[in-house]
Design an enzyme around this catalytic site. Sequence first.
Site, PDB file in Angstrom:
ATOM      1  NE  ARG A  19      57.410   2.473   4.184  1.00  0.00           N
ATOM      2  CZ  ARG A  19      56.307   2.321   3.451  1.00  0.00           C
ATOM      3  NH1 ARG A  19      55.811   1.368   2.843  1.00  0.00           N
ATOM      4  NH2 ARG A  19      55.559   3.237   3.732  1.00  0.00           N
ATOM      5  CD  GLU A  63      47.698   2.756  -3.041  1.00  0.00           C
ATOM      6  OE1 GLU A  63      49.025   3.221  -2.951  1.00  0.00           O
ATOM      7  OE2 GLU A  63      46.935   2.360  -3.362  1.00  0.00           O
TER       8      GLU A  63
HETATM    9  P1  AMP Z   1      52.292   7.334  -4.215  1.00  0.00           P
HETATM   10  O1  AMP Z   1      53.582   8.920  -3.936  1.00  0.00           O
HETATM   11  O2  AMP Z   1      51.278   7.414  -4.584  1.00  0.00           O
HETATM   12  O3  AMP Z   1      53.968   6.962  -5.979  1.00  0.00           O
HETATM   13  O4  AMP Z   1      53.298   6.858  -3.331  1.00  0.00           O
HETATM   14  C1  AMP Z   1      54.376   6.449  -2.912  1.00  0.00           C
HETATM   15  C2  AMP Z   1      54.812   6.737  -1.335  1.00  0.00           C
HETATM   16  O5  AMP Z   1      53.499   6.329  -0.374  1.00  0.00           O
HETATM   17  C3  AMP Z   1      55.897   5.816  -1.295  1.00  0.00           C
HETATM   18  O6  AMP Z   1      56.843   6.215  -0.340  1.00  0.00           O
HETATM   19  C4  AMP Z   1      55.391   4.466   0.045  1.00  0.00           C
HETATM   20  O7  AMP Z   1      56.083   4.316   0.182  1.00  0.00           O
HETATM   21  C5  AMP Z   1      54.672   4.562  -0.440  1.00  0.00           C
HETATM   22  N1  AMP Z   1      52.894   3.709  -0.159  1.00  0.00           N
HETATM   23  C6  AMP Z   1      52.229   4.398  -1.203  1.00  0.00           C
HETATM   24  N2  AMP Z   1      51.143   3.355  -0.839  1.00  0.00           N
HETATM   25  C7  AMP Z   1      51.890   1.934  -0.368  1.00  0.00           C
HETATM   26  C8  AMP Z   1      51.287   0.679  -0.433  1.00  0.00           C
HETATM   27  N3  AMP Z   1      50.152   0.106  -1.669  1.00  0.00           N
HETATM   28  N4  AMP Z   1      52.371   0.055   0.230  1.00  0.00           N
HETATM   29  C9  AMP Z   1      53.352  -0.192   0.437  1.00  0.00           C
HETATM   30  N5  AMP Z   1      53.892   1.863   0.495  1.00  0.00           N
HETATM   31  C10 AMP Z   1      52.914   2.440  -0.386  1.00  0.00           C
END
Ligand code: AMP
Length: 182
Positions: free
Chosen positions: A69, A106
Amino acid sequence: MSAYRDKDPRIHGIQSKIRVVPNFPKPGIMFQDITTLLLDPKAFKDTVDLFVERYKGKNISVVTGIEARGFIFGTPIALEIGAKFVPLRKPNKLPGKVISEEYELEYGRDCLEMHLGAVEPGERALVVDDLIATGGTLCAAMKLLERAGAEVVECACVIELPDLKGRERLNGKPLYVLLESY
Ligand code: AMP
């Protein structure tokens, strides 16, 4: 939220187009679906414009977008500010020699790769993704750029999930987000 973002009337329109899907892809995750934003050309353009207004004229020579994305928002920003675009991809997608960084999500564990030579030492880089949750993805992206000798000017996301405190993991590197979701 900064005063600028609070005052900008485009933010509300952008926020209203993001669909929140509970329990996707796993129980407990509130998935922020930006595909509904892409269906609205004005809200999509407003999103890109807000970033372009911030980064134009800032001497940024490379925009990196995180698969998948981050590509959607990163490429139009790169074109508009006159920077090159470098995709940071999931493993085994790039055909040339790569450098890799593993990170925690996450929901799970993953790895990002960047083509060797795509970024030159000393370049000023912007990192773009749709969302920051725990910050692991942006940290991995910044490490790749720093290993290539680039200077990360800022990370830019459409959405921040502040409860997950991802911002605190960025080691003081500036993060700009358009909106927060709780
Ligand atoms: P993080 O590394 O935990 O900051 O996760 C960010 C990445 O995971 C991004 O590329 C987001 O597209 C995806 N992502 C994580 N959590 C979500 C969520 N609740 N909704 C949509 N995308 C998420």
